[in-house]
Design an enzyme around this catalytic site. Sequence first.
Site, short mmCIF file in Angstrom:
data_model
loop_
_atom_site.label_atom_id
_atom_site.label_comp_id
_atom_site.label_asym_id
_atom_site.label_seq_id
_atom_site.Cartn_x
_atom_site.Cartn_y
_atom_site.Cartn_z
N ASN A 70 0.89 -1.17 0.00
CA ASN A 70 0.00 0.00 0.00
C ASN A 70 0.92 1.22 0.00
O ASN A 70 1.62 1.47 0.98
CB ASN A 70 -0.88 -0.05 1.24
CG ASN A 70 -1.88 1.07 1.36
OD1 ASN A 70 -2.44 1.26 2.42
ND2 ASN A 70 -2.14 1.83 0.30
N ASN A 100 -6.74 10.29 -0.78
CA ASN A 100 -6.81 9.06 -1.53
C ASN A 100 -6.44 9.27 -2.99
O ASN A 100 -6.29 10.40 -3.47
CB ASN A 100 -8.21 8.45 -1.42
CG ASN A 100 -8.36 7.54 -0.21
OD1 ASN A 100 -7.37 7.14 0.41
ND2 ASN A 100 -9.59 7.23 0.14
N CYS A 153 -5.51 6.32 7.86
CA CYS A 153 -4.83 5.32 7.04
C CYS A 153 -3.81 4.62 7.91
O CYS A 153 -2.79 5.21 8.27
CB CYS A 153 -4.17 5.95 5.82
SG CYS A 153 -3.36 4.74 4.75
N GLY A 154 -4.09 3.36 8.27
CA GLY A 154 -3.21 2.64 9.17
C GLY A 154 -1.83 2.37 8.61
O GLY A 154 -0.81 2.54 9.28
N ASN A 155 -1.76 1.93 7.35
CA ASN A 155 -0.45 1.66 6.75
C ASN A 155 0.38 2.93 6.64
O ASN A 155 1.59 2.92 6.89
CB ASN A 155 -0.63 1.02 5.37
CG ASN A 155 -1.11 -0.41 5.45
OD1 ASN A 155 -0.76 -1.15 6.36
ND2 ASN A 155 -1.93 -0.81 4.50
N HIS A 213 -15.95 1.25 7.75
CA HIS A 213 -15.71 -0.05 7.13
C HIS A 213 -16.94 -0.93 7.24
O HIS A 213 -17.62 -0.94 8.27
CB HIS A 213 -14.54 -0.77 7.81
CG HIS A 213 -13.21 -0.19 7.50
ND1 HIS A 213 -12.41 -0.66 6.49
CD2 HIS A 213 -12.55 0.85 8.06
CE1 HIS A 213 -11.29 0.07 6.44
NE2 HIS A 213 -11.36 0.99 7.39
N ASN A 251 -15.36 1.67 3.11
CA ASN A 251 -14.35 0.69 2.72
C ASN A 251 -14.98 -0.70 2.86
O ASN A 251 -15.66 -0.98 3.85
CB ASN A 251 -13.13 0.80 3.62
CG ASN A 251 -12.47 2.15 3.54
OD1 ASN A 251 -11.80 2.47 2.56
ND2 ASN A 251 -12.67 2.98 4.55
N GLU A 294 -10.90 -0.32 -1.18
CA GLU A 294 -10.77 0.91 -0.42
C GLU A 294 -11.45 2.06 -1.13
O GLU A 294 -11.23 2.27 -2.34
CB GLU A 294 -9.28 1.21 -0.21
CG GLU A 294 -9.00 2.28 0.80
CD GLU A 294 -7.54 2.32 1.22
OE1 GLU A 294 -7.19 3.24 1.99
OE2 GLU A 294 -6.75 1.45 0.80
N ARG A 295 -12.28 2.81 -0.41
CA ARG A 295 -13.01 3.92 -1.03
C ARG A 295 -12.01 4.93 -1.61
O ARG A 295 -11.02 5.30 -0.97
CB ARG A 295 -13.95 4.60 -0.04
CG ARG A 295 -13.26 5.22 1.14
CD ARG A 295 -14.19 6.03 2.02
NE ARG A 295 -13.44 6.55 3.16
CZ ARG A 295 -13.87 7.47 3.99
NH1 ARG A 295 -15.07 7.99 3.85
NH2 ARG A 295 -13.12 7.90 4.98
N CYS A 333 -4.57 -2.79 3.67
CA CYS A 333 -5.31 -1.68 4.27
C CYS A 333 -5.24 -1.85 5.78
O CYS A 333 -5.81 -2.80 6.33
CB CYS A 333 -6.77 -1.68 3.79
SG CYS A 333 -7.78 -0.38 4.54
N THR A 357 -6.37 0.13 8.34
CA THR A 357 -7.62 0.31 9.07
C THR A 357 -8.59 -0.82 8.77
O THR A 357 -9.38 -1.23 9.63
CB THR A 357 -8.27 1.67 8.75
OG1 THR A 357 -8.53 1.76 7.35
CG2 THR A 357 -7.39 2.83 9.20
N GLY A 358 -8.53 -1.37 7.55
CA GLY A 358 -9.37 -2.52 7.22
C GLY A 358 -9.01 -3.73 8.06
O GLY A 358 -9.89 -4.47 8.52
#
Length: 272
Positions: free
Chosen positions: A13, A68, A77-79, A154, A185, A203-204, A212, A214-215
């Site tokens: 990502n 995005n 965005c976790g990553n 999500h 998402n 991802e939206r 992802c 957060t996913g």
Amino acid sequence: MRVEFTKMHGLGNDFVMLDGRGNALPAMTPGIAKALADRHTGIGCDQLIVLEPAAASSPADFRMRIFNHDGGEVEACGNASRAVALLHGSDARVETAGGVIAVAPSDGGASVDMGVPRFDWDAIPLAYAMDTAAMPVGWEDLTEPSAVNVGNPHAVFFVEDADAVALDRLGPQIENDELFPERVNVNVASVVGDNHLRLRVWERGVGLTRACGTGACATAVAAFKRGLVGRSVTVTLPGGDLTIDIGEDDRITMTGPAQTSFCGSFAWDDFA
């Protein structure tokens, strides 16, 4: 004006990182973000990340803005948070549109305190009230998702085989359904072992993505709430593995790799 950037990724990502904490950057717009993210005529990325000084009243050390691939600004965005930890080089509190998070770099990656998930229908948000643990809705064979907000919204579907789902077709339908006023998402997950999930994400504003963060957090906590896994979960995405830990206070900690790909610069006026 030339602007320096760092290209980074977390499990594939990928991000273009612009650091405006020391020297102020020109104002970012959705159009410029989209142009820079374009993989044919720009630098190319899933998300554009802009680092800025935090407001004087903020408890954070600095601010992270997230755009995005389609130019839309989003909350979390976790990553990218792990990449920011690696770029910063030390523990920090980071202000995002989804709240303040805590990041801590480690060898080859970082841990991120993603905070406490939200499950109330109006916190996702949904267009109207319903049970978010197993929503009474469906799209073809994808039914009864869990809805979770972990800084961004999500929908999580648990299926027998996540790889068999036509997510490239169903993802955009669900993302843009009127049930989700801020879009959503879309996660499809399978239980593949003890405390081990296989996950794919639409991802939206981006589309299918190799990872992802957060996913992974949303899916792990939704699976925990359904009794499918315990509090420490390995989530395998197409790009690799993340470890998600759910504390007794429900705070989520995500741990995984991040890397720098290359550095460069561009002329701002070429994209403005």
